[in-house]
Scaffold this active site. Structure first.
Site, PDB file in Angstrom:
ATOM      1  N   GLY A 343      18.383   3.298 -15.181  1.00 25.64           N
ATOM      2  CA  GLY A 343      17.323   2.807 -14.309  1.00 25.64           C
ATOM      3  C   GLY A 343      17.296   3.561 -13.002  1.00 25.64           C
ATOM      4  O   GLY A 343      18.194   4.359 -12.714  1.00 25.64           O
ATOM      5  N   PRO A 345      17.506   4.367  -8.946  1.00 27.56           N
ATOM      6  CA  PRO A 345      18.577   4.013  -8.004  1.00 27.56           C
ATOM      7  C   PRO A 345      18.294   2.660  -7.356  1.00 27.56           C
ATOM      8  O   PRO A 345      17.133   2.299  -7.154  1.00 27.56           O
ATOM      9  CB  PRO A 345      18.508   5.128  -6.961  1.00 27.56           C
ATOM     10  CG  PRO A 345      17.760   6.232  -7.595  1.00 27.56           C
ATOM     11  CD  PRO A 345      16.843   5.619  -8.597  1.00 27.56           C
ATOM     12  N   GLY A 346      19.361   1.942  -7.056  1.00 28.85           N
ATOM     13  CA  GLY A 346      19.210   0.674  -6.345  1.00 28.85           C
ATOM     14  C   GLY A 346      18.730  -0.470  -7.203  1.00 28.85           C
ATOM     15  O   GLY A 346      18.326  -1.512  -6.695  1.00 28.85           O
ATOM     16  N   GLY A 348      20.688  -2.047  -9.145  1.00 30.05           N
ATOM     17  CA  GLY A 348      21.827  -2.949  -9.327  1.00 30.05           C
ATOM     18  C   GLY A 348      22.762  -2.550 -10.456  1.00 30.05           C
ATOM     19  O   GLY A 348      23.588  -3.357 -10.884  1.00 30.05           O
ATOM     20  N   LYS A 349      22.649  -1.325 -10.925  1.00 28.28           N
ATOM     21  CA  LYS A 349      23.473  -0.925 -12.075  1.00 28.28           C
ATOM     22  C   LYS A 349      24.969  -0.964 -11.752  1.00 28.28           C
ATOM     23  O   LYS A 349      25.746  -1.538 -12.494  1.00 28.28           O
ATOM     24  CB  LYS A 349      23.081   0.490 -12.542  1.00 28.28           C
ATOM     25  CG  LYS A 349      21.636   0.587 -12.989  1.00 28.28           C
ATOM     26  CD  LYS A 349      21.307   1.965 -13.489  1.00 28.28           C
ATOM     27  CE  LYS A 349      21.468   3.060 -12.442  1.00 28.28           C
ATOM     28  NZ  LYS A 349      20.542   2.933 -11.292  1.00 28.28           N
ATOM     29  N   THR A 350      25.336  -0.342 -10.642  1.00 27.89           N
ATOM     30  CA  THR A 350      26.775  -0.346 -10.340  1.00 27.89           C
ATOM     31  C   THR A 350      27.236  -1.688  -9.794  1.00 27.89           C
ATOM     32  O   THR A 350      28.330  -2.135 -10.116  1.00 27.89           O
ATOM     33  CB  THR A 350      27.165   0.747  -9.326  1.00 27.89           C
ATOM     34  OG1 THR A 350      26.096   0.940  -8.447  1.00 27.89           O
ATOM     35  CG2 THR A 350      27.505   2.037  -9.994  1.00 27.89           C
ATOM     36  N   SER A 663       3.557  11.890 -20.495  1.00 21.39           N
ATOM     37  CA  SER A 663       2.712  10.699 -20.422  1.00 21.39           C
ATOM     38  C   SER A 663       1.392  10.914 -19.686  1.00 21.39           C
ATOM     39  O   SER A 663       0.603   9.989 -19.532  1.00 21.39           O
ATOM     40  CB  SER A 663       3.494   9.548 -19.798  1.00 21.39           C
ATOM     41  OG  SER A 663       3.959   9.954 -18.546  1.00 21.39           O
ATOM     42  N   LYS A 706       5.719   1.855 -14.142  1.00 15.55           N
ATOM     43  CA  LYS A 706       4.374   2.386 -13.921  1.00 15.55           C
ATOM     44  C   LYS A 706       3.404   1.275 -13.508  1.00 15.55           C
ATOM     45  O   LYS A 706       2.573   1.455 -12.608  1.00 15.55           O
ATOM     46  CB  LYS A 706       3.862   3.057 -15.202  1.00 15.55           C
ATOM     47  CG  LYS A 706       4.550   4.385 -15.484  1.00 15.55           C
ATOM     48  CD  LYS A 706       4.081   4.954 -16.793  1.00 15.55           C
ATOM     49  CE  LYS A 706       4.707   6.323 -17.013  1.00 15.55           C
ATOM     50  NZ  LYS A 706       4.443   6.836 -18.351  1.00 15.55           N
TER      51      LYS A 706
HETATM   52  P1  ADP Z   1      22.371   1.413  -8.610  1.00 20.69           P
HETATM   53  O1  ADP Z   1      23.747   1.473  -9.065  1.00 20.69           O
HETATM   54  O2  ADP Z   1      21.427   0.982  -9.687  1.00 20.69           O
HETATM   55  O3  ADP Z   1      21.884   2.615  -7.916  1.00 20.69           O
HETATM   56  P2  ADP Z   1      23.384  -0.556  -6.802  1.00 20.69           P
HETATM   57  O4  ADP Z   1      24.134  -1.332  -7.780  1.00 20.69           O
HETATM   58  O5  ADP Z   1      24.099   0.373  -5.926  1.00 20.69           O
HETATM   59  O6  ADP Z   1      22.266   0.255  -7.569  1.00 20.69           O
HETATM   60  O7  ADP Z   1      22.529  -1.550  -5.939  1.00 20.69           O
HETATM   61  C1  ADP Z   1      22.140  -1.288  -4.619  1.00 20.69           C
HETATM   62  C2  ADP Z   1      22.185  -2.558  -3.816  1.00 20.69           C
HETATM   63  O8  ADP Z   1      21.184  -3.457  -4.251  1.00 20.69           O
HETATM   64  C3  ADP Z   1      23.484  -3.279  -3.940  1.00 20.69           C
HETATM   65  O9  ADP Z   1      23.858  -3.744  -2.691  1.00 20.69           O
HETATM   66  C4  ADP Z   1      23.176  -4.452  -4.857  1.00 20.69           C
HETATM   67  O10 ADP Z   1      23.955  -5.562  -4.568  1.00 20.69           O
HETATM   68  C5  ADP Z   1      21.720  -4.731  -4.556  1.00 20.69           C
HETATM   69  N1  ADP Z   1      21.020  -5.276  -5.718  1.00 20.69           N
HETATM   70  C6  ADP Z   1      20.431  -4.566  -6.698  1.00 20.69           C
HETATM   71  N2  ADP Z   1      19.898  -5.372  -7.625  1.00 20.69           N
HETATM   72  C7  ADP Z   1      20.141  -6.632  -7.204  1.00 20.69           C
HETATM   73  C8  ADP Z   1      19.819  -7.937  -7.741  1.00 20.69           C
HETATM   74  N3  ADP Z   1      19.151  -8.080  -8.874  1.00 20.69           N
HETATM   75  N4  ADP Z   1      20.259  -9.005  -7.069  1.00 20.69           N
HETATM   76  C9  ADP Z   1      20.923  -8.873  -5.909  1.00 20.69           C
HETATM   77  N5  ADP Z   1      21.237  -7.695  -5.348  1.00 20.69           N
HETATM   78  C10 ADP Z   1      20.855  -6.567  -5.984  1.00 20.69           C
END
Ligand code: ADP
Length: 757
Positions: A343, A345-346, A348-350, A663, A706
């Site tokens: 997905g 960035p940001g 919530g994957k990590t 696409s 999208k």
């Molecule tokens: P990714 O690894 O996908 O790049 P991160 O896991 O680093 O993203 O997430 C970035 C920030 O957003 C983190 O502080 C995370 O806690 C927050 N975050 C992302 N998704 C959610 C969610 N569904 N609920 C609460 N916080 C989230």
């Protein structure tokens, strides 16, 4: 006259024979009587009286007289002369009939010469006897020894020669030769005795050394323990390593390697670059976790609670994780399928991986693979390299300090193969349950069991992940969040967390709903919430300055204050076009940071049939453009001519975002058709889909992102491939509510719906 059978003695005429009383009694069958005459016969082999026969003796014997009975333990016999035994008849034990005659001697001994030889021999004997305590006693007798024969008689029972050899001396008629024989036997004896004495002494010395060493070691150990008690810091390093090896629970290979190195370091007390390296290695090896963690069943409800409390939404992901935990519980295993979170960035994957570790009550480690282009990144450098290190996998196990962490392999889509080997293939080995129980890092050079590690990989896209690696993983998509979802995440998770981290309380700061929504729509442009989090952090920092400056009442942030608080200007989204114009059509694109809308612009200019393509277009999109041209030519044969006389220019403006993926096929085709038909398409309509040369609309990826981008940009209607209808399930309701979504199967349908046809 008493007959005495003797064995293993040298009988020399005119010498002294010492015999224990007991033995005399046994041999003679009676007590000794002073001055009694005796005849000594030499037995061929040792026999008792009752076994003796007439034939048991050699044919030469010796006469003698019991001359001294003063000692309680032994008697002294003075030997006389040699005799020939003419006949023997044993009547009964101790009763023997003999027929004897004198045996002639050859008196050829030079007495002077014998004296010098005797003195020399006595010197040797003195030196020899001085090695033994009992030797001193014998030395007293030595003064009485006045011939070599005397000495030979005296020590004859100690001489190692056989009974027969000893008899040979008695048989010899020549006095000189007899003395020579004796001399030889005595010197040989002294030599042998000396050598075995030396050997024995040597052996004793060796034993002493060993005893001493053991004693010293015990002493040292004791002192060391005492030292440790007084000053635990002061334990020698190697000893500490030994202790660690004993306690670490390493596998056999690792233990053997560690012990080998300790032994080597013990022999090389001098510090050198190499010993330094070996110390580092030992340190690494012994501080790795080796003992397996116990498997504990996880309560599914509790796990769910943990996951829900940390993250908003992400239903699909969470339920897949709960499934995984359930399977692990049933199989009693600490790992399972390898999940790949894909997905923007940001999304919530990590951070969800952190929650997974929390739910499983296991350690969490993250291995960043972004930019890894060397096999050694994964698997370490061989120890022969200067500055060799373990690879990222083993390093993170070391960091985790447990054999079963949740290990996040971040950005597996950003591995590169290079001349230094392919990190992806090393990673395959790490993830393969058939192999990873004995993963061998090059630096460690001994296997390590990774089978309890729960691996989770993350990536922004699957496009760049090597096929074999991708096959091993189960892909779970993180679609990005709608504005509504982002609002919930911001208010329920991000803002409270950031406020807590900054030390701001609810009574200090309030962010109005409008303001938060504006941050989401106008100040960020992303599928995830990373930028949003940063904005919230900026806002909180600014607020903190005021609060720390003594502000009493609650600080309320309103939408209009944002420029001041965020210290930034709003981001500019692609927004729908104000005016419509033939040849320009709005498309939907997926990029690594989420969805975007894009405009395909086409134009004909006078020319010679060239096709010019500009904008940041990927190769695949260029192919799509070719297909679009061919399709339009075939659909409007009457207009095909104009492609001949004119140059066609296709441009996809704006955005430094590389636009790739197939696409945009429908968008390109529609734009071209609109151009040649001179019919404008409403800017409120956007579309996505690939086209085939037959004119069929085929499916695309990233639909949720999208559609979210479409809503954000003010689009009202979207056309999507029929085959993507299923994906609508993953699109948030509030997004679907704001759009009219129509599915299409052919280019004709698209042209019909856009009014171009
Ligand atoms: P990714 O690894 O996908 O790049 P991160 O896991 O680093 O993203 O997430 C970035 C920030 O957003 C983190 O502080 C995370 O806690 C927050 N975050 C992302 N998704 C959610 C969610 N569904 N609920 C609460 N916080 C989230």
């Amino acid at each position: 006259m008493t007959v005495l059978p003797v064995y293993n003695r040298i009988l020399v005429p005119n010498t002294t024979i010492y015999l224990q009383r007991e033995i005399y009694r046994m041999l003679a069958g009676k007590d000794p009587v002073e001055n009694e005459k005796i005849i000594m016969l030499v037995e061929k082999k040792k026999q008792n009286w009752d076994e003796l026969t007439d034939d048991s003796f050699y044919p030469i014997g010796m006469t003698g007289t019991i001359s001294d009975l003063s000692n309680a333990e032994f008697i002294i016999i003075s030997s006389g002369e040699r005799i020939n035994i003419e006949s023997v008849r044993i009547v009964s034990p101790y009763n023997i009939e003999l027929n004897v005659s004198r045996r002639a001697e050859t008196d050829d001994l030079n007495e002077e010469e014998e004296k010098t030889r005797l003195i020399k021999m006595k010197e040797h004997l003195t030196a020899f006897l001085s090695h033994f305590q009992w030797g001193a006693m014998l030395q007293n007798y030595m003064s009485q020894w006045d011939s070599i024969g005397e000495i030979g008689s005296m020590i004859s029972t100690w001489l190692p020669n056989s009974n027969e050899e000893k008899y040979e001396v008695l048989r010899e008629d020549s006095k000189k030769l007899r003395t020579d024989m004796l001399e030889k036997m005595i010197y040989e004896y002294l030599e042998i005795a000396q050598l075995s004495g030396e050997a024995q002494n040597k052996q004793e010395e060796e034993y002493k050394k060993v005893y001493r060493k053991n004693a010293i070691q015990k002493q040292m150990q004791y002192l060391q323990e005492e030292m440790e008690k007084i000053d635990p810091e002061n334990v020698s390093e190697l000893q500490q390593f030994e202790k660690k090896v004993n306690e670490a629970g390493m596998n056999a290979e690792a233990e053997a390697e560690a012990r080998k190195i300790i032994a080597r370091l013990k022999q090389e007390p001098q510090a050198s670059a190499e010993t330094g390296m070996l110390y580092d290695y030992l340190d690494f090896l012994t501080s790795l976790p080796w003992k397996k963690e116990e498997m504990t069943a996880i309560d599914l409800d509790e796990a769910k609670e943990v996951l829900d409390s940390d993250h908003f939404g992400l239903k699909k992901v969470k339920s897949r994780i709960i499934e995984q935990i359930a399977v692990m519980n049933l199989q009693k295993k600490q790992s399972g399928s390898i999940l790949l979170f894909v997905g923007a960035p940001g999304t919530g994957k990590t951070s969800i991986c952190q929650s997974i570790a929390k739910a499983l009550d296991r350690k969490y480690v993250r291995v960043s693979l972004g930019g890894a282009r060397d096999e050694a990144d994964i698997r370490g450098h061989r120890r022969t390299y200067i500055g060799a290190m373990a690879g990222r996998i083993m390093n993170s196990i070391h960091k985790a300090g447990a054999t079963n962490p949740v290990m996040v392999l971040d950005e597996v889509d950003k591995l590169y193969a290079s001349y230094n080997g392919d990190p992806a293939s090393a990673l395959l080995e790490v993830l393969d349950p058939e192999q990873n129980f004995s993963f061998t890092d090059h630096y460690m050079n001994v296997p390590y069991d990774l089978s309890d590690v729960l691996f989770i990989c993350t990536a922004n896209t699957t496009d760049t992940i090597p096929e074999p690696l991708l096959n091993r993983m189960e892909v779970i998509r993180f679609n990005g969040y709608s504005e509504l979802e982002k609002y919930s995440i911001a208010t329920k998770h991000l803002l409270p967390k950031v406020m807590e981290a900054t030390g701001i309380t609810d009574s200090d700061l309030a962010v109005e709903e409008e303001a938060m929504k504006k941050i989401i729509t106008d100040f960020t442009m992303e599928g995830g919430v990373r930028g949003l989090k940063k904005r919230i952090e900026t806002l909180c920092r600014k607020a903190a300055v005021q609060i720390a400056g003594g502000r009493e009442e609650t600080l309320t942030v309103r939408a209009e204050d944002l420029r001041e608080y965020l210290d930034d200007k709003p981001v500019t989204h692609e927004h729908i076009l104000e005016k419509k114009k033939p040849g320009i059509v709005t498309g939907l694109a997926w990029t690594q940071v989420g969805g975007e809308i894009l405009f395909v612009e086409t134009m004909m200019t006078k020319g010679s049939g060239k096709i010019i393509i500009t904008g940041q277009l990927g190769d695949v999109m260029k192919e799509s453009a070719q297909i679009a041209v061919s399709l339009v030519k075939s659909m409007y044969p009457d207009k095909a001519e104009c492609f001949k006389d004119n140059d066609l220019h296709i441009h996809v403006p704006a955005g430094a975002v590389p636009k790739d993926g197939p696409s945009a096929g429908v968008t390109l085709t529609t734009a071209l058709a609109s151009l040649v038909q001179d019919k404008a398409v409403s800017p409120e309509i956007a579309m996505t889909g690939e086209v085939s040369l037959r004119g069929a609309v085929t499916p695309i990826g990233g639909l949720p992102e999208k559609l979210m981008a479409a809503v954000r940009s003010g689009i009202r209607r979207v056309l999507i491939p029929k085959e993507n209808e299923e994906d609508l399930r993953d699109v948030p309701e509030e997004v679907k509510d704001k759009l009219t979504i129509e599915t299409v199967e052919t280019v004709e349908e698209v042209l019909g719906k856009t009014g171009v046809l």
